[in-house]
Design an enzyme around this catalytic site. Sequence first.
Site: not given
Length: 321
Positions: A134, A180
Site C-alpha cells: 500500500k 476514498f
Amino acid sequence: MSSANHLDQLKKFTTVVADTGDFVSMQEYQPQDATTNPSLILQAAGKEEYKHLVQKAVDEHKDSDLKGSALTESIIDRILILFGLEILKIVPGRVSTEVDARLSFDTASTVAKARQLIAMYEKEGINRDRILIKIASTWEGIRAAEELEREGIHCNLTLLFAFAQAVACAEAKVQLISPFVGRIYDWYKNDTGIDYKGSEDPGVQSVTQIYNYYKKFGYETEVMGASFRNAGQITELAGCDLLTISPGLLEELQNTEGELEQKLTPEAAEASDQEKISLDEKAFRFMFNEDAMATEKTAQGIRNFSADIVKLEKLVEGMIG
C-alpha cells in the site's frame, strides 16, 4: 420467502474486503481480502488480544545488533508482517500492507521498503501474489508502484481522491487503487453543508467515474472503493471490482434484507461519454492541484498516517525499555 441480505448479494457483484486489523471481525464476515493501514494497526496493537503480536516482534529483536531508530523501524516492519500473517490465515485472498507514509514523496525509499516487506513475507512462505503493498497516490508513489509492478510486486495505491491520480495509476499499470469515498463526501459536506445521498454523493460519483473510465478504455487496474461513511455509499457502488468495508458497516449490510441492485457494470461504462487522457508529470501536478478537495485530503491523509506511525514507534520504544 425472504430475499438474501445485502452483504450476501453484494458479494455476487463485488469482492468484499475487510477494512480492519481486527481478526475476529474478519472471521465473522468472511471477506475475500483484507486491508490495513497504520491507524488500524495502531488501534489493534493497543487492544489486549493483539498485544502478544507486538510483544513477539519486540522479543524477536532481543539479540539484535540494531540500535535506536533502526531497531524501532525493524520491529514495526515485523509487527506489520505478523498482523499480515494472522490475517492471511483467515482471508483466502490478499492482504494490503502499507509502506511508511513518511516515504510518500521518496520513490527510491518506497521501492526499497516494499521489496523489504515482500522479502519478509516470502521468508514466511507467503507468495507475493497474496500481498498488496500500500502506497500513497503521490506522483512519487505512483512511480514507485510502476517499478514494483514490473518486478511482480503488486501495489494498492491509497489516499486516492482525484481523477488525475486514478489516470496516472492506470497508466502505471498498478494492480489496484483505493479511492476514498467517505473522505471525499466529508470534504464536500463540510464545504457546502449538504448531506449528500445516493448517486448525488461526490464520493460515489468519483468512484463511478473512475470505474467507467477504466472499463471503457480496457485498463486492468482494479478499483476498490474505500473509507465509507454509510451503507448507502456502498450499495450505490455495488458492482465495483472491490469494496473495503469496516466491521460496523459489514454488520449493517448483513442485517439488511431486500433486493440489492448492481449499479456499476462494464456495459454502462462502455456507454459512458468519457474521453481518454494521458498525463505526464507536469499535467498530473497541475490537474491534481486544480482539485482543492484532493490536494487537501491527500495531504491530510499522509499527515495522519505519519502521525500514527510515530505513535506506534513510541509504543514500541516504551516496550523495548
